[in-house]
Design a protein around this motif. Structure first.
Motif, mmCIF file in Angstrom:
data_model
loop_
_atom_site.group_PDB
_atom_site.id
_atom_site.type_symbol
_atom_site.label_atom_id
_atom_site.label_comp_id
_atom_site.label_asym_id
_atom_site.label_seq_id
_atom_site.Cartn_x
_atom_site.Cartn_y
_atom_site.Cartn_z
ATOM 1 N N ASN A 1 0.828 -1.205 0.000
ATOM 2 C CA ASN A 1 0.000 0.000 0.000
ATOM 3 C C ASN A 1 0.863 1.256 0.000
ATOM 4 N N GLY A 2 0.587 2.165 -0.933
ATOM 5 C CA GLY A 2 1.285 3.433 -1.002
ATOM 6 C C GLY A 2 2.700 3.354 -1.560
ATOM 7 N N LYS A 3 3.103 2.191 -2.048
ATOM 8 C CA LYS A 3 4.464 2.031 -2.562
ATOM 9 C C LYS A 3 4.444 1.931 -4.083
ATOM 10 N N LEU A 4 5.415 2.603 -4.704
ATOM 11 C CA LEU A 4 5.564 2.520 -6.153
ATOM 12 C C LEU A 4 5.958 1.106 -6.561
ATOM 13 N N LEU A 5 5.691 0.755 -7.799
ATOM 14 C CA LEU A 5 6.028 -0.558 -8.330
ATOM 15 C C LEU A 5 7.519 -0.866 -8.137
ATOM 16 N N LEU A 6 8.371 0.103 -8.407
ATOM 17 C CA LEU A 6 9.807 -0.088 -8.248
ATOM 18 C C LEU A 6 10.167 -0.454 -6.799
ATOM 19 N N ARG B 1 11.832 -3.930 -5.418
ATOM 20 C CA ARG B 1 13.043 -3.900 -4.591
ATOM 21 C C ARG B 1 12.829 -4.672 -3.290
ATOM 22 N N MET B 2 11.638 -4.582 -2.733
ATOM 23 C CA MET B 2 11.331 -5.331 -1.513
ATOM 24 C C MET B 2 11.486 -6.835 -1.766
ATOM 25 N N ILE B 3 10.916 -7.297 -2.872
ATOM 26 C CA ILE B 3 11.003 -8.714 -3.235
ATOM 27 C C ILE B 3 12.460 -9.098 -3.493
ATOM 28 N N ASN B 4 13.168 -8.273 -4.258
ATOM 29 C CA ASN B 4 14.567 -8.566 -4.578
ATOM 30 C C ASN B 4 15.419 -8.664 -3.327
ATOM 31 N N GLU B 5 15.145 -7.831 -2.346
ATOM 32 C CA GLU B 5 15.897 -7.886 -1.089
ATOM 33 C C GLU B 5 15.607 -9.190 -0.336
ATOM 34 N N ILE B 6 14.349 -9.567 -0.293
ATOM 35 C CA ILE B 6 13.963 -10.802 0.392
ATOM 36 C C ILE B 6 14.583 -12.018 -0.288
ATOM 37 N N LEU B 7 14.649 -11.995 -1.617
ATOM 38 C CA LEU B 7 15.149 -13.139 -2.382
ATOM 39 C C LEU B 7 16.597 -12.943 -2.859
ATOM 40 N N ALA B 8 17.355 -12.111 -2.177
ATOM 41 C CA ALA B 8 18.718 -11.782 -2.604
ATOM 42 C C ALA B 8 19.590 -13.020 -2.799
ATOM 43 N N GLU B 9 19.506 -13.968 -1.895
ATOM 44 C CA GLU B 9 20.331 -15.185 -1.989
ATOM 45 C C GLU B 9 19.986 -15.984 -3.245
ATOM 46 N N GLU B 10 18.703 -16.176 -3.493
ATOM 47 C CA GLU B 10 18.266 -16.930 -4.671
ATOM 48 C C GLU B 10 18.632 -16.200 -5.968
ATOM 49 N N LEU C 1 7.702 -10.414 -11.781
ATOM 50 C CA LEU C 1 6.968 -10.036 -10.573
ATOM 51 C C LEU C 1 5.681 -9.306 -10.919
ATOM 52 N N HIS C 2 4.613 -9.764 -10.308
ATOM 53 C CA HIS C 2 3.324 -9.075 -10.360
ATOM 54 C C HIS C 2 2.957 -8.795 -8.907
ATOM 55 N N THR C 3 3.147 -7.549 -8.486
ATOM 56 C CA THR C 3 2.945 -7.160 -7.094
ATOM 57 C C THR C 3 1.744 -6.225 -7.001
ATOM 58 N N MET C 4 0.787 -6.596 -6.161
ATOM 59 C CA MET C 4 -0.439 -5.812 -6.061
ATOM 60 C C MET C 4 -0.898 -5.674 -4.614
ATOM 61 N N THR C 5 -1.620 -4.599 -4.365
ATOM 62 C CA THR C 5 -2.324 -4.452 -3.098
ATOM 63 C C THR C 5 -3.635 -5.221 -3.209
ATOM 64 N N SER C 6 -4.324 -5.396 -2.097
ATOM 65 C CA SER C 6 -5.629 -6.064 -2.131
ATOM 66 C C SER C 6 -6.593 -5.338 -3.050
ATOM 67 N N GLU C 7 -6.566 -4.017 -2.991
ATOM 68 C CA GLU C 7 -7.456 -3.209 -3.822
ATOM 69 C C GLU C 7 -7.164 -3.402 -5.308
#
Length: 104
Positions: free
Chosen positions: A48-53, A57-66, A76-82
């Protein structure tokens, strides 16, 4: 643990309402059984309230090792509930492979 399971486990930190991790390696010029190309569709209010980029980046940080050692391509298809509700809960399809390392 295989890579798909690792991705699913790590992305639980975003408390997703929907998460689908698809191994699309079979659609590419890689050996049978490879885990190198993935598509992630994730719905989370953490976006919520975050740009696509920023979401990516959040996903890339979480999956940095992989990403550093195992994953060649990550869609990546990242969406809010709305946003997910507006799309009627339908994930996007990946484009066809253009051949990568195949020679013509």
């Amino acid at each position: 643990m295989n890579i798909k399971n690792s991705i699913e486990t790590k992305l639980q930190s975003l408390q997703p309402q929907f998460l689908k991790v698809t191994n699309e390696s079979h659609m590419h010029n890689v050996p049978k059984g490879s885990e190198s190309h993935f598509k992630v569709t994730i719905v989370s209010d953490e976006f919520n309230g975050k740009l696509l980029l920023v979401r990516h980046r959040m996903i890339n940080e979480i999956l940095a090792e992989e990403l550093a050692h195992s994953i060649h391509a990550l869609v990546l298809h990242t969406m809010t509930s709305e946003e997910w509700f507006e799309k009627s809960g339908t994930p996007n399809h990946s484009p066809p492979c253009l051949g990568g390392s195949k020679s013509k």
